[in-house]
Design a protein around this motif. Structure first.
Motif, PDB file in Angstrom:
ATOM      1  N   SER A   1      43.782  74.692  46.514  1.00 38.34           N
ATOM      2  CA  SER A   1      42.672  75.298  47.341  1.00 38.34           C
ATOM      3  C   SER A   1      41.480  75.934  46.647  1.00 38.34           C
ATOM      4  N   ASP A   2      41.521  76.269  45.432  1.00 33.31           N
ATOM      5  CA  ASP A   2      40.626  77.345  44.723  1.00 33.31           C
ATOM      6  C   ASP A   2      39.409  76.068  44.142  1.00 33.31           C
ATOM      7  N   LEU A   3      39.266  75.036  44.340  1.00 37.17           N
ATOM      8  CA  LEU A   3      38.217  74.111  43.844  1.00 37.17           C
ATOM      9  C   LEU A   3      37.547  73.114  44.833  1.00 37.17           C
ATOM     10  N   GLY A   4      37.547  74.017  46.000  1.00 33.90           N
ATOM     11  CA  GLY A   4      36.903  73.264  47.048  1.00 33.90           C
ATOM     12  C   GLY A   4      37.427  72.070  47.688  1.00 33.90           C
ATOM     13  N   PHE A   5      36.638  71.131  48.560  1.00 36.24           N
ATOM     14  CA  PHE A   5      37.118  69.797  48.868  1.00 36.24           C
ATOM     15  C   PHE A   5      37.452  68.928  47.955  1.00 36.24           C
ATOM     16  N   GLY A   6      36.802  68.900  46.838  1.00 34.63           N
ATOM     17  CA  GLY A   6      36.909  68.153  45.465  1.00 34.63           C
ATOM     18  C   GLY A   6      38.297  68.516  44.869  1.00 34.63           C
ATOM     19  N   GLY A   7      38.653  69.650  44.807  1.00 33.87           N
ATOM     20  CA  GLY A   7      40.134  69.927  44.152  1.00 33.87           C
ATOM     21  C   GLY A   7      41.235  69.751  45.089  1.00 33.87           C
ATOM     22  N   ARG A   8      40.912  69.593  46.474  1.00 33.38           N
ATOM     23  CA  ARG A   8      41.950  69.395  47.367  1.00 33.38           C
ATOM     24  C   ARG A   8      42.234  67.812  47.110  1.00 33.38           C
ATOM     25  N   PHE A   9      40.921  66.910  47.253  1.00 35.46           N
ATOM     26  CA  PHE A   9      41.024  65.662  46.929  1.00 35.46           C
ATOM     27  C   PHE A   9      42.005  65.065  45.581  1.00 35.46           C
ATOM     28  N   ALA A  10      41.356  65.581  44.723  1.00 35.03           N
ATOM     29  CA  ALA A  10      42.103  65.224  43.540  1.00 35.03           C
ATOM     30  C   ALA A  10      43.292  65.559  43.138  1.00 35.03           C
ATOM     31  N   ASN A  11      43.656  66.732  43.819  1.00 31.52           N
ATOM     32  CA  ASN A  11      45.167  67.323  43.707  1.00 31.52           C
ATOM     33  C   ASN A  11      46.155  66.526  44.361  1.00 31.52           C
ATOM     34  N   SER A  12      45.595  65.631  45.494  1.00 35.66           N
ATOM     35  CA  SER A  12      46.382  64.917  46.302  1.00 35.66           C
ATOM     36  C   SER A  12      46.888  63.684  45.784  1.00 35.66           C
ATOM     37  N   PHE A  13      46.237  63.393  44.478  1.00 35.36           N
ATOM     38  CA  PHE A  13      46.920  62.133  43.693  1.00 35.36           C
ATOM     39  C   PHE A  13      47.101  62.446  42.391  1.00 35.36           C
ATOM     40  N   VAL A  14      46.904  63.521  41.785  1.00 31.63           N
ATOM     41  CA  VAL A  14      47.161  63.888  40.522  1.00 31.63           C
ATOM     42  C   VAL A  14      47.547  65.522  40.679  1.00 31.63           C
ATOM     43  N   SER A  15      49.012  65.629  40.560  1.00 34.59           N
ATOM     44  CA  SER A  15      49.477  66.951  40.778  1.00 34.59           C
ATOM     45  C   SER A  15      50.411  67.111  39.441  1.00 34.59           C
ATOM     46  N   PRO A  16      50.804  68.569  39.565  1.00 35.00           N
ATOM     47  CA  PRO A  16      51.567  69.029  38.544  1.00 35.00           C
ATOM     48  C   PRO A  16      53.087  68.767  38.999  1.00 35.00           C
ATOM     49  N   GLY A  17      53.971  68.794  38.159  1.00 36.73           N
ATOM     50  CA  GLY A  17      55.488  68.541  38.507  1.00 36.73           C
ATOM     51  C   GLY A  17      56.196  68.240  37.453  1.00 36.73           C
TER      52      GLY A  17
ATOM     53  N   ALA B   1      40.365  60.309  51.585  1.00 43.44           N
ATOM     54  CA  ALA B   1      39.061  60.276  50.889  1.00 43.44           C
ATOM     55  C   ALA B   1      38.098  60.465  51.944  1.00 43.44           C
ATOM     56  N   SER B   2      38.293  59.972  53.042  1.00 44.56           N
ATOM     57  CA  SER B   2      37.181  60.164  54.218  1.00 44.56           C
ATOM     58  C   SER B   2      37.119  61.897  54.408  1.00 44.56           C
ATOM     59  N   ALA B   3      38.244  62.280  54.604  1.00 47.97           N
ATOM     60  CA  ALA B   3      38.204  63.969  54.613  1.00 47.97           C
ATOM     61  C   ALA B   3      37.557  64.569  53.665  1.00 47.97           C
ATOM     62  N   TYR B   4      37.406  64.190  52.331  1.00 44.40           N
ATOM     63  CA  TYR B   4      36.576  64.601  51.363  1.00 44.40           C
ATOM     64  C   TYR B   4      35.118  64.510  51.573  1.00 44.40           C
ATOM     65  N   VAL B   5      35.045  63.116  51.712  1.00 41.41           N
ATOM     66  CA  VAL B   5      33.493  62.563  51.910  1.00 41.41           C
ATOM     67  C   VAL B   5      32.776  63.206  53.091  1.00 41.41           C
ATOM     68  N   ASN B   6      33.685  63.793  54.182  1.00 41.51           N
ATOM     69  CA  ASN B   6      32.957  64.268  55.168  1.00 41.51           C
ATOM     70  C   ASN B   6      33.342  65.851  55.395  1.00 41.51           C
ATOM     71  N   LYS B   7      33.769  66.237  54.223  1.00 40.09           N
ATOM     72  CA  LYS B   7      34.272  67.498  54.208  1.00 40.09           C
ATOM     73  C   LYS B   7      34.799  68.142  55.514  1.00 40.09           C
ATOM     74  N   ASP B   8      35.845  67.279  55.935  1.00 35.87           N
ATOM     75  CA  ASP B   8      36.791  67.785  57.228  1.00 35.87           C
ATOM     76  C   ASP B   8      37.511  68.913  56.892  1.00 35.87           C
ATOM     77  N   LYS B   9      37.032  69.924  57.351  1.00 40.32           N
ATOM     78  CA  LYS B   9      37.867  71.051  57.150  1.00 40.32           C
ATOM     79  C   LYS B   9      38.945  71.134  57.902  1.00 40.32           C
ATOM     80  N   ASP B  10      39.107  70.572  59.104  1.00 40.56           N
ATOM     81  CA  ASP B  10      40.184  70.606  60.129  1.00 40.56           C
ATOM     82  C   ASP B  10      41.296  69.759  59.648  1.00 40.56           C
ATOM     83  N   PHE B  11      40.774  68.787  59.002  1.00 42.04           N
ATOM     84  CA  PHE B  11      41.780  67.893  58.174  1.00 42.04           C
ATOM     85  C   PHE B  11      42.339  68.575  57.276  1.00 42.04           C
ATOM     86  N   TRP B  12      41.698  69.066  56.473  1.00 43.08           N
ATOM     87  CA  TRP B  12      42.386  70.005  55.251  1.00 43.08           C
ATOM     88  C   TRP B  12      43.097  70.865  55.339  1.00 43.08           C
ATOM     89  N   ASP B  13      42.709  71.849  56.692  1.00 43.68           N
ATOM     90  CA  ASP B  13      43.795  72.809  57.026  1.00 43.68           C
ATOM     91  C   ASP B  13      45.051  72.028  57.644  1.00 43.68           C
TER      92      ASP B  13
END
Length: 286
Positions: free
Chosen positions: A116-132, A93-105
């Motif tokens: 990775s195709d929906l920006g920081f928000g897509g990364r954040f949401a996909n970290s806790f709801v993902s297909p499987g 959540a901190s990396a999402y709010v702060n747009k911390d590209k280094d963390f996401w990389d």
């Protein structure tokens, strides 16, 4: 009876001398494989001295997790150790709010499946709801498949420590490879490789001629793994000890049926008799 060391939710390609694994596909215990799922472990009370659980809790519906923790409590001896890893909601959540590209990389190097195709928000949401393939979502009429899911929920340390306390554990926020049990200080690694953590990504597999691919719903893998902690950038690591036994019935009433949360609404469809009849006709337990 000798006490068991159990890796709860271990991958089929994981093994370690002296350890047992849980396999939900089994109907009975075979050798070092224990039958059941995390909420129904086919072991006697107080039969385990340590339980390790890596990146499993985020796959479990949050309403079921207290019952899983209660079951782990049941099979552990008093003072037994539970070490768990799960994605760290606070870090993410901190990396999402702060747009911390280094963390996401760095996170993407640990888990290339992060969207990775929906920006920081897509990364954040996909970290806790993902297909499987772990949980299936059907529509209300139970006649249409919508999707399969892997991740369903995320936790920070405050959330996890409260749940652990409610379920009879004392816990601490741990660092990578800092367990009180020396054996657990060895990170996850490929069997036969140096016991150091390396990101299991496509470049790593290519560099070492390893195969890890999903073909027609079946994994093709040509290696085995061993060791414990993984993904230090994104993981919440907690080590807990069993302080006292608390039954599933008490936990269910205390946590899931508490008037202080919204969990009870998850069962509201069970007041609909026609819905319950559909569940019965499909052979679904409730």
């Amino acid at each position: 009876m000798k006490k068991i060391k159990l890796n709860l939710g271990a991958s089929p390609i994981w093994s370690c001398d002296g350890w047992h694994t849980l396999d939900h596909k089994l109907t009975e215990n075979i050798d070092n494989a224990i039958a059941g799922d995390a909420a129904d472990i086919n072991l006697p009370d107080e039969s385990c001295e340590v339980v390790f659980c890596s990146h499993v809790f985020e796959h479990i519906p949050h309403i079921k997790l207290p019952l899983v923790l209660s079951e782990i409590n049941r099979v552990l001896v008093k003072g037994g150790i539970l070490r768990l890893l799960t994605p760290d909601l606070e870090k993410i959540a901190s990396a999402y709010v702060n747009k911390d590209k280094d963390f996401w990389d760095k996170f993407h190097q640990e888990d290339e499946n992060i969207r990775s195709d929906l920006g920081f928000g897509g990364r954040f949401a996909n970290s806790f709801v993902s297909p499987g393939q772990d949980t299936v979502l059907l529509n209300r009429n139970l006649d249409q498949f919508i999707s399969g899911y892997a991740h369903l929920y995320n936790y920070d340390y405050e959330m996890m420590s409260i749940l652990l306390s409610e379920c009879g554990f004392k816990s601490r926020k741990a660092d990578f490879n800092d367990s009180v049990i020396s054996e657990l200080r060895t990170p996850l690694h490929i069997q036969g490789f140096e016991p150091v953590w390396q990101n299991f990504n496509r470049q790593f597999y290519k560099d070492h001629n390893l195969v890890h691919e999903l073909v027609d719903g079946v994994y093709n893998i040509n290696f085995k793994v061993t060791g414990f902690d993984r993904d230090p950038v994104s993981s919440l690591i907690v080590e807990a000890s069993k302080d006292l036994f608390i039954s599933k019935e008490v936990i269910n009433e205390k946590v899931n049926n508490s008037t202080e949360n919204y969990n009870r609404y998850a069962y509201s469809l069970l007041s609909d008799d026609s819905f319950k009849e559909k569940l019965k006709s499909l052979g679904i337990k409730f």
